[in-house]
Design an enzyme around this catalytic site. Structure first.
Site, PDB file in Angstrom:
ATOM      1  N   GLU A 114      -3.022 -10.731  10.484  1.00  0.00           N
ATOM      2  CA  GLU A 114      -3.231  -9.414   9.867  1.00  0.00           C
ATOM      3  C   GLU A 114      -4.723  -9.196   9.630  1.00  0.00           C
ATOM      4  OE1 GLU A 114      -0.547  -8.732   6.576  1.00  0.00           O
ATOM      5  OE2 GLU A 114       1.175  -9.336   7.772  1.00  0.00           O
ATOM      6  N   HIS A 231      -2.844   1.609   2.331  1.00  0.00           N
ATOM      7  CA  HIS A 231      -2.446   0.945   3.579  1.00  0.00           C
ATOM      8  C   HIS A 231      -2.790   1.891   4.719  1.00  0.00           C
ATOM      9  CE1 HIS A 231      -0.180  -1.053   6.679  1.00  0.00           C
ATOM     10  NE2 HIS A 231       0.040  -2.054   5.851  1.00  0.00           N
ATOM     11  N   ARG A 277      -8.612  -4.168   5.507  1.00  0.00           N
ATOM     12  CA  ARG A 277      -7.827  -2.945   5.310  1.00  0.00           C
ATOM     13  C   ARG A 277      -8.655  -1.748   4.853  1.00  0.00           C
ATOM     14  NH1 ARG A 277      -2.281  -4.262   2.422  1.00  0.00           N
ATOM     15  NH2 ARG A 277      -1.779  -5.154   4.439  1.00  0.00           N
ATOM     16  N   HIS A 338      -0.845   2.028  -1.648  1.00  0.00           N
ATOM     17  CA  HIS A 338      -0.003   0.878  -1.313  1.00  0.00           C
ATOM     18  C   HIS A 338       0.014  -0.196  -2.389  1.00  0.00           C
ATOM     19  CE1 HIS A 338       1.938  -2.042   1.284  1.00  0.00           C
ATOM     20  NE2 HIS A 338       0.895  -2.852   1.264  1.00  0.00           N
ATOM     21  N   ARG A 373      -7.833  -6.177  -1.363  1.00  0.00           N
ATOM     22  CA  ARG A 373      -6.928  -7.317  -1.185  1.00  0.00           C
ATOM     23  C   ARG A 373      -6.770  -7.688   0.285  1.00  0.00           C
ATOM     24  NH1 ARG A 373      -1.303  -7.589  -0.192  1.00  0.00           N
ATOM     25  NH2 ARG A 373      -1.362  -5.328  -0.056  1.00  0.00           N
TER      26      ARG A 373
HETATM   27  C1  SIN Z   1       2.004  -5.059   5.735  1.00  0.00           C
HETATM   28  O1  SIN Z   1       2.986  -5.582   6.247  1.00  0.00           O
HETATM   29  O2  SIN Z   1       1.158  -4.472   6.374  1.00  0.00           O
HETATM   30  C2  SIN Z   1       1.860  -5.137   4.248  1.00  0.00           C
HETATM   31  C3  SIN Z   1       1.434  -6.478   3.850  1.00  0.00           C
HETATM   32  C4  SIN Z   1       0.591  -6.394   2.629  1.00  0.00           C
HETATM   33  O3  SIN Z   1       0.424  -5.330   2.049  1.00  0.00           O
HETATM   34  O4  SIN Z   1       0.049  -7.426   2.242  1.00  0.00           O
END
Ligand code: SIN
Length: 524
Positions: A114, A231, A277, A338, A373
């Site tokens: 991620e 998000h 993010r 989010h 985060r």
């Molecule tokens: C996601 O699956 O993108 C959310 C995971 C997160 O917010 O840590």
């Protein structure tokens, strides 16, 4: 009539932090687990990405530490992050020994990638149904435990605090329409975040910061509320309906495209779609503004179709309901509120400055997330700091309660339900319009003014449910806005158009908060 319940522990909230804490605490004493809806209603239930943890041979807690610190833009509490990354793998391994089996390929865990992570380290379950699987796993354990009593549809309206000691809380049962006094030597607030105060949110709209207002009205410090994380990729639909398209989709190689089909994230960051993010959300925001559109696109059509359908089964199915086939169509997405990075100020064991009162999970400010985060660190934070809080609480649970009394009567005036819902809707719109990804002094001040006046026609009634809800909503929205006004800099997910740079003085203030030296009241 007021009912009295006495137990060793009271846990308020049933997301991962609350469920896991209840599971652990039940080994040491009796637990009252209170939730305002059901065990299935929490942000955890919808968590898709998974749990980040350095369990792979090629990975290490040190690398996870570096990624978390880098994403946090200088505001992380380094001690808290060190604890997170080093104790995280132990908690994960205990979960595995307890019978939770994360997704595997052959004999190895299938680790997701991620944004902001330099390694594949996100464990997941059922493809991207991690939250649901964990909630069901822990709920089962909780149902089997003789030491835990679950109180569903209970609204906690006040903490029972006297002389800096917490003796429990006052609650109202929706089903029985009666008042309860819960007494314990240890109370844990695990009510989740507040991103549901925004119109466009990936959270259930019940996530409106109840625990934050409970603590704040009891005089407990609430820290860094301006850091609401957006998000980048929430599904866009013209009615406003939305659901999360996990960051793990980009981890598998999905592209972000503008309205002309151009892959734009490379213009903003060398890691393109897998930048932290805040960078991706800001990039999308900028493109939407320049092109005067309400969304951009995610494209997965170049990826392995069968893998997409299994790894992201519920996103695939949810999109099909909107006639979007993930394997061939472009998916409209735009950022949505989010995660609440700020929250109730705690020490490294989840303890607050009130003896016997802890805050764990998203409701707490432990300092691990800094100004942004790192993806999938939040479920890990729930495990690590719930464990530490229960360990810390052991010193209290054999104390005899000296003050377990006090009652508060409560009632619901159904006549004001529709007016409350209208005002809640107004708050959603104000937050979305003026307290979004990019902020400015004037629009923040205007938003604060509107929030201040939101209840001008409201007839407040003491100890009444909707009056209480409205006060709480107003308080939480004001905390976010006041924090955003005070923070005259741009850092992580708080971006001020009028203060585009990071500020050294605000950085220093935050370091002293992390060190527990000054609990300044930014929001007075
Ligand atoms: C996601 O699956 O993108 C959310 C995971 C997160 O917010 O840590």
């Amino acid at each position: 009539m007021v009912n009295r319940i006495i137990s060793d522990y009271i846990i308020i909230g049933s997301g991962l932090a609350g469920l896991y804490a209840a599971h652990l605490a039940s080994k040491f004493g009796t637990v009252s687990l209170l939730t305002k809806h059901s065990l299935q209603t929490s942000s955890t239930y919808w968590a898709q990405g998974g749990i980040a943890s350095a369990i792979d041979e090629e990975d290490s807690p040190e690398l996870h530490f570096e990624d978390t610190i880098r994403a946090g833009r200088g505001l992380c509490n380094e001690n808290a992050v060190r604890i997170l990354v080093s104790e995280g793998p132990k908690r994960i391994n205990e979960f595995i020994s307890d019978g939770l089996s994360f997704d595997k390929i052959g004999n190895s865990y299938e680790l997701g990638l991620e944004g902001g992570h330099t390694r594949r380290r996100v464990l997941h379950l059922g493809g991207n149904e991690t939250g649901r699987f964990i909630v069901e796993f822990l709920s089962q354990r909780i149902k089997e435990s003789k030491n835990i009593t679950v109180f569903e549809n209970f609204l906690v309206h006040n903490l029972n605090i006297n002389d800096k000691i917490c003796y429990g809380c006052f609650a109202y049962s929706w089903n029985k329409k009666t008042d309860y006094t819960f007494s314990s030597s240890v109370t844990l607030i695990a009510t989740g975040g507040a991103a549901g105060i925004y119109k466009r949110s990936t959270n259930p709209h019940s996530s409106i910061g109840d625990g934050i207002s409970l603590a704040y009205k009891a005089g407990i410090d609430v820290i860094n509320m301006e850091f609401i994380q957006f998000h980048p990729t929430a599904f866009y639909y013209e009615t406003g309906k939305t659901f999360l398209i996990s960051e793990a989709v980009r981890g598998e190689g999905a592209y972000l495209l503008d309205k002309n089909g151009k892959r734009f994230m490379k213009d903003f960051h060398q890691s393109a779609e897998l930048a932290p993010r805040d960078v991706v959300s800001k990039g999308i925001f900028q493109v939407m503004k320049e092109q005067n559109v309400e969304y951009v696109f995610l494209s997965l059509s170049h990826l392995d179709n069968e893998k997409i359908k299994t790894r992201f089964k519920n996103i695939y199915e949810a999109s099909l309901k909107y006639k979007i086939d993930l394997t061939k169509d472009l998916i409209p997405v735009s950022p949505a509120a989010h995660y609440t990075i700020g929250g109730i100020g705690t020490g490294l064991n989840g303890e607050t400055k009130i003896a016997g009162l802890y805050a764990i999970g998203e409701v707490a400010y432990t300092g691990v997330h800094g100004a942004n985060r790192l993806a999938s660190n939040s479920l890990l934070e729930c495990l690590v700091f719930s464990f530490r809080a229960i360990e810390d609480s052991l010193k209290r649970i054999n104390n005899n309660l000296s003050f377990a009394n006090g009652t508060q009567e409560y009632f619901v005036d159904n006549d004001v339900n529709s007016l409350y819902l209208k005002l809640k809707h107004d708050v959603h719109n104000i937050m979305n319009r003026s307290v979004g990804i990019v902020r400015a002094k004037k629009s923040l001040e205007d938003a604060l003014e509107l929030i201040n006046q939101i209840d001008s026609g409201w007839n407040y009634k003491k100890n009444e449910y909707y009056s209480d809800r409205l006060k709480s909503l107003k308080m939480v929205a004001s905390l976010v806005i006041k924090g955003a006004i005070c923070r005259e800099e741009s850092r992580g997910c708080h971006i001020r158009i009028d203060f585009p740079k990071e500020d050294k003085i605000l950085y220093n203030i935050n370091q002293s908060i992390n060190a527990g030296i000054t609990r300044i009241k930014l929001y007075a």
